[in-house]
Design a protein around this motif. Structure first.
Motif, mmCIF file in Angstrom:
data_model
loop_
_atom_site.group_PDB
_atom_site.id
_atom_site.type_symbol
_atom_site.label_atom_id
_atom_site.label_comp_id
_atom_site.label_asym_id
_atom_site.label_seq_id
_atom_site.Cartn_x
_atom_site.Cartn_y
_atom_site.Cartn_z
ATOM 1 N N MET A 115 0.830 -1.205 0.000
ATOM 2 C CA MET A 115 0.000 0.000 0.000
ATOM 3 C C MET A 115 0.867 1.259 0.000
ATOM 4 O O MET A 115 0.652 2.177 -0.794
ATOM 5 C CB MET A 115 -0.923 -0.016 1.225
ATOM 6 C CG MET A 115 -1.892 1.148 1.350
ATOM 7 S SD MET A 115 -1.197 2.681 2.018
ATOM 8 C CE MET A 115 -0.986 2.299 3.747
ATOM 9 N N GLY A 157 -6.245 3.615 0.700
ATOM 10 C CA GLY A 157 -5.441 3.580 1.922
ATOM 11 C C GLY A 157 -5.799 4.673 2.903
ATOM 12 O O GLY A 157 -4.935 5.295 3.502
ATOM 13 N N GLU A 158 -7.096 4.884 3.095
ATOM 14 C CA GLU A 158 -7.569 6.004 3.907
ATOM 15 C C GLU A 158 -7.010 5.983 5.341
ATOM 16 O O GLU A 158 -6.645 7.017 5.885
ATOM 17 C CB GLU A 158 -9.101 5.993 3.938
ATOM 18 C CG GLU A 158 -9.706 7.167 4.673
ATOM 19 C CD GLU A 158 -11.218 7.315 4.448
ATOM 20 O OE1 GLU A 158 -11.776 6.575 3.608
ATOM 21 O OE2 GLU A 158 -11.815 8.170 5.114
ATOM 22 N N CYS A 159 -6.925 4.785 5.945
ATOM 23 C CA CYS A 159 -6.495 4.752 7.352
ATOM 24 C C CYS A 159 -4.979 4.710 7.483
ATOM 25 O O CYS A 159 -4.447 4.593 8.585
ATOM 26 C CB CYS A 159 -7.138 3.579 8.088
ATOM 27 S SG CYS A 159 -6.376 1.982 7.742
ATOM 28 N N GLY A 160 -4.275 4.815 6.352
ATOM 29 C CA GLY A 160 -2.827 4.909 6.411
ATOM 30 C C GLY A 160 -2.145 3.605 6.801
ATOM 31 O O GLY A 160 -0.986 3.607 7.197
ATOM 32 N N GLY A 161 -2.874 2.497 6.724
ATOM 33 C CA GLY A 161 -2.232 1.208 6.978
ATOM 34 C C GLY A 161 -2.558 0.602 8.325
ATOM 35 O O GLY A 161 -1.921 -0.355 8.748
ATOM 36 N N CYS A 166 -5.136 -1.075 9.052
ATOM 37 C CA CYS A 166 -6.041 -2.205 8.887
ATOM 38 C C CYS A 166 -7.424 -1.850 9.439
ATOM 39 O O CYS A 166 -8.070 -2.654 10.105
ATOM 40 C CB CYS A 166 -5.491 -3.464 9.568
ATOM 41 S SG CYS A 166 -6.154 -4.986 8.854
ATOM 42 N N ALA A 167 -7.837 -0.620 9.181
ATOM 43 C CA ALA A 167 -9.095 -0.142 9.762
ATOM 44 C C ALA A 167 -10.105 0.326 8.718
ATOM 45 O O ALA A 167 -11.194 0.748 9.080
ATOM 46 C CB ALA A 167 -8.817 0.999 10.741
ATOM 47 N N CYS A 168 -9.754 0.303 7.418
ATOM 48 C CA CYS A 168 -10.674 0.894 6.444
ATOM 49 C C CYS A 168 -10.984 0.019 5.233
ATOM 50 O O CYS A 168 -11.972 0.237 4.552
ATOM 51 C CB CYS A 168 -10.120 2.236 5.962
ATOM 52 S SG CYS A 168 -8.679 2.097 4.871
ATOM 53 N N ALA A 169 -10.139 -0.960 4.928
ATOM 54 C CA ALA A 169 -10.333 -1.854 3.781
ATOM 55 C C ALA A 169 -10.406 -1.136 2.435
ATOM 56 O O ALA A 169 -11.041 -1.618 1.511
ATOM 57 C CB ALA A 169 -11.563 -2.748 3.974
ATOM 58 N N CYS A 228 -7.706 -0.583 0.661
ATOM 59 C CA CYS A 228 -6.415 -0.893 0.027
ATOM 60 C C CYS A 228 -6.419 -2.329 -0.485
ATOM 61 O O CYS A 228 -5.390 -2.968 -0.605
ATOM 62 C CB CYS A 228 -5.279 -0.701 1.026
ATOM 63 S SG CYS A 228 -5.396 -1.815 2.426
ATOM 64 N N LEU A 259 -5.258 -7.239 1.872
ATOM 65 C CA LEU A 259 -5.194 -5.794 2.099
ATOM 66 C C LEU A 259 -3.739 -5.402 1.886
ATOM 67 O O LEU A 259 -2.840 -5.923 2.568
ATOM 68 C CB LEU A 259 -5.666 -5.449 3.511
ATOM 69 C CG LEU A 259 -7.156 -5.694 3.773
ATOM 70 C CD1 LEU A 259 -7.531 -5.241 5.188
ATOM 71 C CD2 LEU A 259 -8.037 -4.992 2.747
ATOM 72 N N CYS A 310 -2.025 -2.999 2.681
ATOM 73 C CA CYS A 310 -1.281 -2.380 3.797
ATOM 74 C C CYS A 310 -0.765 -3.427 4.765
ATOM 75 O O CYS A 310 -0.037 -3.100 5.700
ATOM 76 C CB CYS A 310 -2.133 -1.361 4.532
ATOM 77 S SG CYS A 310 -3.446 -2.057 5.553
HETATM 78 S S1 FES Z 1 -5.007 1.217 4.404
HETATM 79 FE FE1 FES Z 1 -6.775 1.029 5.638
HETATM 80 S S2 FES Z 1 -7.000 -1.129 5.763
HETATM 81 FE FE2 FES Z 1 -5.251 -0.901 4.512
#
Ligand code: FES
Ligand SMILES: Cc1cc2nc3c(=O)[nH]c(=O)nc-3n(C[C@H](O)[C@H](O)[C@H](O)COP(=O)(O)OP(=O)(O)OC[C@H]3O[C@@H](n4cnc5c(N)ncnc54)[C@H](O)[C@@H]3O)c2cc1C
Lengths: 404, 107
Positions: free
Chosen positions: B25, B38-42, B44-47, B49, B85, B87
């Motif tokens: 990501m 990649g909204e949550c920047g990695g 693993c909170a937004c899916a 990516c 994912l 990220c």
């Molecule tokens: S960037 Fe948000 S889950 Fe991967």
């Protein structure tokens, strides 16, 4: 188009302008030296030392080139002249605009007490702040965190994971008093205590004592000193509204915007932590989250191009502490009923909040699927009863299907 | 360092050099690959990516964590046996030359 503030929200405005087909010049002006970066890891992976700084950047240099976004880093905007449609930079240069976006974020709230300026008393907002705290953690033995909000709790978790002695001093009678329910707050107090953190509630800080210019202890109203070689102050943020106020835009705990990120001036939009949003139902929402910056950024870009793209999605947020992932969706204020799915003892559950039998919010602890489905339920205003929410045998996803 | 080829849903290909230790990501969004948000920047909170890795990689990569597994059940586009994912996938020299396909939608 000119954007003031090169953070999460400002960059989103620039990207969305291009995505919406705007082909003209875009200038993104930011006071910090670094290109726009993700702030959430500052209190998590960066303090833990599991992430390099270079990984924080939201976009790389080639992206800015390709999208023809002129990034002016290390540049502060001093004033806005609305009648001339110009921004004035600190060095005196002026830049004209057709459309202007304010994305100035917020700054750390300071403690109005003596000793705030001692060495070893730090706040956390920027990469520079995170560098200072990380360096201090490497030398510190005893850390006192003032304020039990998300940032304070995440810093406490990072310090504890490094094996340091950690105390959280919270003035209210519970943690997360401004942003979470008492139920969730109690869960976090237990979690931190089980990890060996001293969590003191109702602990009003009255002063900071120093020795040779360095902080040595935090004093609370009950007269007790709490020895510390690092004090992290996490008592909230203050929106950066000076530019908006200086040019006469309405502000009320943030630059006032509507659901489409518009201010009172048709040429000016505002996004992210610097805003307060007046929703169509009249409530004033102050959200401090990545999603808010991103969603408002998308709305703002559309508004600058004369289109309406209201931010209607349910607000969501996350926090990582120890091995516990919290994901929140919705607004839980005024709920009158809580229903649990899963088990708080196992640290794997979701709390569903209802107001007059309507679902208003969900807090998920290590239950990411509940959160993701919950976002759909709330976005689509799906009907779900408290009994259904509690019924583990009923797949939540079945409630999001169309036709129900 | 690994050269990774991202193929967008519309067929557009982009080859990106990603340093060892970074995630797919991070490499993709920093280079401006459009099909990953990649909204949550990695975290693993937004899916947002979601990607499809080489079939051959599915068993080679460390398997998804419980959190990633659950988030993969909630992606905007179809989940397949090679869904990950991006990220959560760390790059190493061994991934040099891989191909990653991107879904139609992330949110
Ligand atoms: S960037 Fe948000 S889950 Fe991967
Ligand atoms: C440590 C930390 C952890 C966080 N964790 C989470 C999390 O887990 N989940 C979540 O959803 N959110 C989290 N957040 C919140 C999230 O990062 C913010 O809501 C988001 O960054 C807001 O984006 P913004 O663009 O409004 O402001 P910022 O990202 O703060 O950007 C504003 C920028 O404008 C610049 N600026 C201000 N005034 C001027 C001026 N006059 N001229 C030029 N530039 C100016 C500032 O220097 C700054 O760089 C966290 C925040 C912090 C600090």
């Amino acid at each position: 188009m000119v954007i003031v503030g090169a953070g999460q929200g400002g960059l989103q405005v620039a990207e969305s302008l291009r995505a919406e087909g705007y082909d003209g010049p875009i200038t993104l002006i930011g006071e910090e030296a670094a290109a726009p970066y993700h702030r959430p890891p500052l209190s998590k992976a960066i303090l833990a030392g599991t992430m390099e700084e270079a990984q924080l950047a939201i976009r790389g240099a080639e992206f800015f080139e390709r999208q023809r976004i002129a990034l002016l880093s290390g540049t502060r905007v001093a004033a806005i002249d609305r009648s001339a449609r110009q921004v004035r930079l600190e060095d005196g240069r002026r830049l004209g605009y057709r459309g202007l976006a304010l994305a100035t974020g917020a700054r750390v709230r300071r403690l109005p007490i003596s000793g705030d300026e001692l060495d070893g008393v730090l706040g956390l907002r920027s990469l520079d702040d995170a560098r200072r705290i990380r360096a201090a953690l490497e030398r510190a033995a005893r850390v006192v965190v003032i304020g039990g909000g998300y940032i304070g709790l995440e810093v406490a978790a990072a310090a504890r994971k490094r094996g340091l002695e950690v105390t959280i001093l919270e003035a209210a009678d519970r943690l997360l008093a401004r942003s979470a329910t008492p139920f969730l707050a109690a869960f976090y107090a237990d979690l931190h205590r089980s990890q060996g953190v001293m969590v003191e509630l109702g602990a009003k800080v009255v002063g900071l004592d120093g020795q040779g210019g360095r902080v040595a202890a935090v004093r609370t109203a009950d007269g007790r000193p709490h020895p510390a070689d690092l004090v992290v102050v996490g008592v909230g943020i203050v929106p950066n509204t000076a530019l908006a106020e200086g040019c006469g835009l309405a502000c009320d705990s943030g630059v006032l915007v509507d659901d489409c990120a518009r201010t009172g001036d048709p040429a000016i939009v505002a996004v992210g932590d610097c805003t307060a949003r007046r929703t169509t139902t009249g409530t004033l929402l102050r959200l401090e989250s990545v999603q808010n910056a991103v969603e408002q950024g998308r709305s703002a870009a559309a508004a600058l191009l004369g289109r309406e793209r209201p931010f209607t999605a349910a607000p969501w947020f996350w926090s990582d502490q120890y091995d516990v992932k919290l994901q929140i969706v919705g607004l839980s204020a005024d709920h009158d009923r809580i229903v649990l799915r899963g088990s708080p003892q196992d640290r794997r559950f979701s709390a569903f909040y209802f107001r007059r039998d309507a679902l208003v919010a969900i807090d998920s602890i290590n239950r990411p699927a509940d959160h993701m489905v919950g976002r759909k339920l709330l976005d689509h205003k799906a009907v779900i009863t408290p009994e259904q929410a509690a019924d583990e045998n009923l797949p939540l996803a079945s409630l999001t299907r169309p036709g129900r | 360092m690994a050269k990774v080829t991202f193929i967008e849903h519309d067929g557009l290909e982009q080859v990106v050099d990603i340093p060892t230790g970074w995630t797919l990501m991070q490499g993709a969004v920093q280079s401006g690959v459009a099909g990953i948000e990649g909204e949550c920047g990695g975290s693993c909170a937004c899916a947002t990516c979601h990607c499809y890795v080489d079939e051959a990689l599915v068993d080679f990569l460390p398997p998804p964590s419980e959190t990633e597994e659950e988030m993969l059940g909630c992606t905007a586009s179809e989940r397949r046996s090679n869904s990950r994912l991006s990220c959560q996938v760390r790059v190493s020299d061994a991934l040099d030359g891989i191909v990653v396909r991107l879904p139609e939608a992330q949110s």
